[in-house]
Design a protein around this motif. Structure first.
Motif, PDB file in Angstrom:
ATOM      1  N   SER A 282      -8.520   6.783   4.746  1.00  0.00           N
ATOM      2  CA  SER A 282      -7.271   6.506   5.465  1.00  0.00           C
ATOM      3  C   SER A 282      -6.742   5.124   5.066  1.00  0.00           C
ATOM      4  O   SER A 282      -7.479   4.266   4.563  1.00  0.00           O
ATOM      5  N   HIS A 283      -5.431   4.911   5.294  1.00  0.00           N
ATOM      6  CA  HIS A 283      -4.815   3.618   4.986  1.00  0.00           C
ATOM      7  C   HIS A 283      -5.519   2.489   5.741  1.00  0.00           C
ATOM      8  O   HIS A 283      -5.816   1.438   5.177  1.00  0.00           O
ATOM      9  N   GLU A 284      -5.831   2.735   7.022  1.00  0.00           N
ATOM     10  CA  GLU A 284      -6.446   1.705   7.855  1.00  0.00           C
ATOM     11  C   GLU A 284      -7.826   1.315   7.309  1.00  0.00           C
ATOM     12  O   GLU A 284      -8.173   0.139   7.231  1.00  0.00           O
TER      13      GLU A 284
ATOM     14  N   PRO B 243      -7.205  10.085  -1.099  1.00  0.00           N
ATOM     15  CA  PRO B 243      -6.584   9.620   0.139  1.00  0.00           C
ATOM     16  C   PRO B 243      -6.680  10.672   1.244  1.00  0.00           C
ATOM     17  O   PRO B 243      -6.764  11.862   0.965  1.00  0.00           O
TER      18      PRO B 243
ATOM     19  N   HIS C  72      -2.427   5.170  -3.546  1.00  0.00           N
ATOM     20  CA  HIS C  72      -3.278   6.350  -3.409  1.00  0.00           C
ATOM     21  C   HIS C  72      -2.361   7.562  -3.399  1.00  0.00           C
ATOM     22  O   HIS C  72      -1.589   7.727  -2.463  1.00  0.00           O
TER      23      HIS C  72
ATOM     24  N   PHE D 183       0.849  -1.184   0.000  1.00  0.00           N
ATOM     25  CA  PHE D 183       0.000   0.000   0.000  1.00  0.00           C
ATOM     26  C   PHE D 183       0.883   1.232   0.000  1.00  0.00           C
ATOM     27  O   PHE D 183       1.802   1.340   0.810  1.00  0.00           O
ATOM     28  N   TYR D 184       0.600   2.143  -0.915  1.00  0.00           N
ATOM     29  CA  TYR D 184       1.337   3.410  -0.979  1.00  0.00           C
ATOM     30  C   TYR D 184       0.355   4.547  -0.786  1.00  0.00           C
ATOM     31  O   TYR D 184      -0.762   4.504  -1.302  1.00  0.00           O
ATOM     32  N   ASN D 185       0.788   5.529  -0.044  1.00  0.00           N
ATOM     33  CA  ASN D 185      -0.058   6.691   0.245  1.00  0.00           C
ATOM     34  C   ASN D 185       0.790   7.961   0.165  1.00  0.00           C
ATOM     35  O   ASN D 185       2.031   7.872   0.113  1.00  0.00           O
TER      36      ASN D 185
ATOM     37  N   LEU E 124      -7.223  -0.644   4.075  1.00  0.00           N
ATOM     38  CA  LEU E 124      -6.682  -1.982   4.359  1.00  0.00           C
ATOM     39  C   LEU E 124      -7.780  -2.896   4.881  1.00  0.00           C
ATOM     40  O   LEU E 124      -7.907  -4.054   4.470  1.00  0.00           O
TER      41      LEU E 124
ATOM     42  N   ARG F 181       5.595   3.913   1.018  1.00  0.00           N
ATOM     43  CA  ARG F 181       4.920   2.662   1.372  1.00  0.00           C
ATOM     44  C   ARG F 181       4.412   2.755   2.796  1.00  0.00           C
ATOM     45  O   ARG F 181       5.174   3.065   3.718  1.00  0.00           O
ATOM     46  N   THR F 182       3.109   2.477   2.980  1.00  0.00           N
ATOM     47  CA  THR F 182       2.552   2.502   4.337  1.00  0.00           C
ATOM     48  C   THR F 182       2.422   1.094   4.898  1.00  0.00           C
ATOM     49  O   THR F 182       2.146   0.919   6.075  1.00  0.00           O
TER      50      THR F 182
END
Lengths: 638, 638
Positions: free
Chosen positions: A407-409, A397, A232, A83-85, A412, A94-95
């Motif tokens: 959000s990443h969370e 994002p 994102h 995952f990239y943000n 995911l 990368r997250t």
């Protein structure tokens, strides 16, 4: 190509469309010895692009036809997702990395990516060895279903009349042919002629999300180019799908208006080129560089739409499958999921064993009702998931400036929920109407309606380890798995002998539903929980071992590298055992306490045994006319 | 077949005999692009009987050519062995079961049994895809080696002249052809014409043990019919070898005189039939019954002889391989070991990569001396084992009445010792002249001269698990495995970068032995000991990752089902790493401390580095003329 001059011919099953849905069905029917014909309007199979993903459950299904080896040899595997943000310092970072497939019981814990043409070739070669080839280019020009109820109710009647036009690409002369078929499958894609001809509507809507797709071999310093990636960025979203060889598919989000013709509201493909799409991608990838010194393999543009056909069949004579009955994030939006789920869906979808049983006269026509029941519900679930996921992925994002973004969370979490569904492993055909706690102690982890859990057992006769799924091939037979418990124990062996004696009686299901050739309807396996140094396969009663290879043990192999723990994994008592019936397509149909299988016990317990027994009957041909359908659930009359 | 009329032709390598030895060699050379021809006197390949066993190491070797899949699909697997001995109550009883293959590091921990014709087909199909077919029936009528030293020393000279006769089975007209070859391999069996023509003697002796062999599908209540069985009864010994499908091979001991013609002392086959052999077997099997309602597939009779050819090559131009240079318990005596070891031996035997290197001008002719050195020693070991084992197996069992007989423990012990040898896993080509304890700490478990240990690593770029043996194919290249240690550690990465910089210099072995195309001679892999969530394959220096697939990690896969512990299994320090060179045939050639690989360090440590460095040089083409041979060991001049 042969010349057909207003020819008339008969066939049991005519398949229109030789994409993955049509080919899976044709191959399956050909293997079962059914008289099948498959046509396609394209002069040749797909050469590049299109669908490219095969989900874990689909690999299991291909393996049940003996076709997974080649898929695994030729395809790429996606094990990891990155995952990239947006990075605070600009560009992306990368997250996290995670498992690509959220399906712990998957036998193949990854997705395979391979272009559709290669997947079609696997089917075409298998079919060729069975004497079936695709006739092309051939188009249907009319289809007509008998109006006579008596004809429709006779499974042996050729109730469907289809007129075909054989196109000759060389001299442009075409010939017509009238085909009389018992059943017709329309696997003819999103613009399905079969669907339109029968006036079946597609219910759903179109979104505003536009995506571009490019297949190429990139040059890049991006470290996750061989992992599936969800990028994102503040310059748009991107999905990376590594493919066979060094190829990569990029899904590139386009701004709403960028490539839309304002006068029509439709995508203006003339205004776009793969180079333009890559310019957009480059901005998402920064600070990493990505370029394509190599030729573009394939590219396209899509607007996401999510629709399901209002029905999947007409009078249980004409069926539609695949893109013909559901479109969703098609080849865009949430990356290559569209392709993956199409293929996955198509692969497990065809009611081949059901048609085979009808044609053999072993089952009532109404068995076919379960096709729409099982698969339409699945398609609806898919659309619901797809809507949520593609909205998240197409959304902006979350950044410091945009606290309302995704959000990443959040992403995911959705990714993993979606992955569990899209792997195909979780498909549950018959929501359990009754869960009887007394029975959960019998085979707790084998859920009726789910696919049989993979596990390695060893063969009693030669201590060779086997994946049990490989002993449950898609050969149209119901598999009767007698988990015989601790067979060296004298009392237990007596119980097993008694069961075998019951199963050998004329009133047993083997005889009643065996249609004179029980070995063609049922394949019996016996699985002892005892150890390899003491068990003789010859100890088991003859009925449970029609061949030396049919007795398994729940034990480790000679080097203790694999095997063992199967009873525990399935939740079966290692002393008492259980009886499990698996459908021809690999889904668990029934489990019983071993002692319940004996007629006497069944009589004693009939009152609280109703549903289980009936679920089994439902899966055994000939008794399905006792079923009624209500909404999403299936209930049965006794 | 084309007509050859006193034709003359040139070829690089002529192989006489298309059995397993000849086919393995022809396939290997064809893959390497060598101009090869193979002839056989038989009009068609073997259809039944003959050899049928493939040992664990042989499966690994077949896999290195991409041929194991089909073998595993078609063959039977023997995992377990059962021992039967006289029962106090008469007849036989089982005294134990055990692992069939005593080789804990085997990648394939079993033997495959499959009739020779099917194994030959695997090679024939592979060769056909490379454009090579067996010419048959063709017999050699004369062979002549140049007497000119200058010619013999020039690897490019066609120093061998062979006259071939093309037999035409239809009109009985035959044509002759003169072939000028650089090298000739005689894989023409126990009665080798090549061996006899060059007057090479077979040293050894013949025993008194006579055995019968029958291949059939038996009907029996014997519970171990699908395991390998050693049956010692008071009515003679018997070995059971389960085969593909339901077939079984029985080796049946015959009493000394029963089938011997007293006038000649030879086996009188006219006096025997498979039915008579089975009558003998029935007595050994009692109280179990065994009969053959099915046809006899193949049968034969043998007297055990144990012999090794006095030499395996003539002037490094003509070689013999397989049965042509060693016969032992041939298809009798100790069961099917003869067959197994023949095939095993043949499969690992051909010096194909050595010939390829000579023909490419990359190695000196003397590289070929290692063939006889390595393989003749193996054959002698084999005969020594075989003598002990076949005596034990042909001997009478120990019973109350016969205290001098062979006990179960004695036999089991011999069986396991023999098994460790016969699996092929233990083959150790270069007995370590010096074991320097300072080096044992570097890659303790990778023994120079033994085959590379199988282990699963995961690819850094995509987290896909790979068996490292599959990344070391038999493609004629030396494999340079850089175990790079803990690469995320900055100091370690600096060391790795420094190593790569050294390897890129003109004085590095890559350049010196790369013959202008180092990628054709060396394949480089980098293996980090760090974890998949943090490593970027792009972190490694470019020279160590000519392709994204070339960086591996010693980590478990995404579901922790496989992988991990590789550094530990190999005995390599996970922080410091090591450099390991693997020969084109999969045997470890050298390992070094990572820091030692840098020229500066090698110079500093040259005094105690002698042997290691030289062993590497020995394996790198062009430096073998520095070797001398003394007995069983190899020493090198510096």
């Amino acid at each position: 190509m042969p010349i057909f001059l207003n020819k008339e011919s008969d066939v049991d099953v005519l398949i229109i469309g030789a994409g993955p849905a049509g080919l899976m069905c044709a191959n399956s029917l050909a293997r079962a010895g059914v008289n099948v014909r498959i046509i396609d309007e394209r002069p040749a199979k797909v050469m590049a692009g299109q669908a490219d993903g095969v989900q874990p459950r689909t690999i299991e299904v291909l393996q049940s036809y003996g076709l997974a080896d080649r898929l695994l040899r030729e395809g790429n595997q996606m094990h990891m997702v990155a995952f990239y943000n947006p990075s605070p310092s600009g560009g992306i970072e990368r997250t996290g990395r995670a498992i690509d497939v959220t399906a712990p019981t998957a036998r193949y814990p990854f997705e395979v990516t391979l272009h559709q043409g290669a997947i079609e070739s696997i089917f075409l070669d298998s079919m060729r060895s069975l004497g079936v080839t695709v006739q092309r280019p051939v188009v249907p020009t009319s289809i007509e279903l008998s109006q006579d109820e008596a004809v429709l109710n006779d499974p042996n009647s050729r109730a469907v009349k289809v007129v075909l036009k054989h196109l000759d690409p060389t001299d442009r002369q075409s010939e017509t042919e009238v085909v009389h078929a018992k059943f017709v499958l329309g696997g003819d894609g999103a613009h399905s002629w079969v669907r339109k001809t029968f006036g079946i509507t597609m219910d759903g809507e179109q979104t505003d999300y536009i995506w571009g797709v490019v297949d190429t071999v990139p040059e890049t310093d991006f470290p996750d180019i061989r992992n599936r990636c969800a990028i994102h960025s503040n310059n748009g979203s991107c999905m990376v799908i590594p493919r066979e060889g060094d190829k990569v598919r990029l899904y590139i989000q386009l701004s709403d208006k960028q490539f839309v013709d304002p006068s029509t509201g439709r995508v203006d493909k003339d205004n776009v080129s793969p180079e333009k799409l890559l310019e957009v991608a480059k901005k998402s990838f920064a600070p990493y560089s990505i370029s394509t010194p190599n030729p573009i393999d394939w590219w396209t543009l899509y607007i996401i739409g999510q629709r399901v056909a209002s029905k999947f069949s007409v009078r249980d004579r004409v069926f539609i499958a695949g893109d013909a009955c559901h479109t969703h994030s098609p080849k865009a939006g949430q990356g290559m999921n569209a392709s993956m789920l199409d293929t996955h869906n198509l692969a497990t979808l065809p009611p081949a064993w059901k048609i085979t049983y009808i044609l053999r006269g072993w089952a009532d026509m109404s068995l076919l009702k379960t096709y729409e029941f099982e698969r339409r519900k699945y398609a609806q679930d898919l659309i619901n998931f797809d809507k949520k996921f593609s909205t998240l992925f197409s959304g902006k994002p979350r950044t410091e400036d945009n606290q309302n973004g995704v959000s990443h969370e959040e992403f995911l979490n959705a990714f993993q929920t979606f992955g569990a569904f899209s792997s195909g492993i979780g498909v549950h055909y018959l929501p359990s109407a009754v869960v009887n706690p007394q029975h959960q102690s019998c085979a707790t982890n084998l859920i009726v309606g789910q696919r049989m859990l993979p596990h390695i057992f060893i063969r009693a006769a030669d201590a060779r380890p086997y994946e049990i799924q490989d002993l449950l091939p898609a050969d149209t037979r119901f598999k009767v798995l007698v988990f015989a418990g601790d067979t060296p124990d004298k009392a237990q062996l007596e119980r097993v002998n008694a069961l075998a004696a019951e199963m050998g009686k004329p009133e047993s299901f083997l005889t009643r539903f065996g249609h004179g050739e029980p070995a063609k309807v049922f394949d019996i396996l016996a699985i002892s929980s005892a150890k390899k140094d003491i068990v003789n396969y010859t100890d088991l009663p003859q009925l449970l071992r029609p061949h030396w290879s049919k007795v398994l043990l729940d034990d480790v192999d000679m080097f203790a590298r694999t095997g063992g723990g199967g009873y525990e994994a399935y939740g079966i008592d290692p002393h008492k055992g259980a009886l499990v019936i698996v459908r021809p397509d690999g889904y668990v149909a029934l489990w019983l306490h071993l002692s319940s299988c004996r007629t006497s016990t069944i009589i004693l317990r009939r009152s609280w045994w109703r549903h289980r027994v009936v679920q089994f009957y439902c899966s055994v041909p000939g008794l399905l006319d006792d079923c009624v359908y209500t909404g999403n659930r299936m209930y049965y009359r006794l």
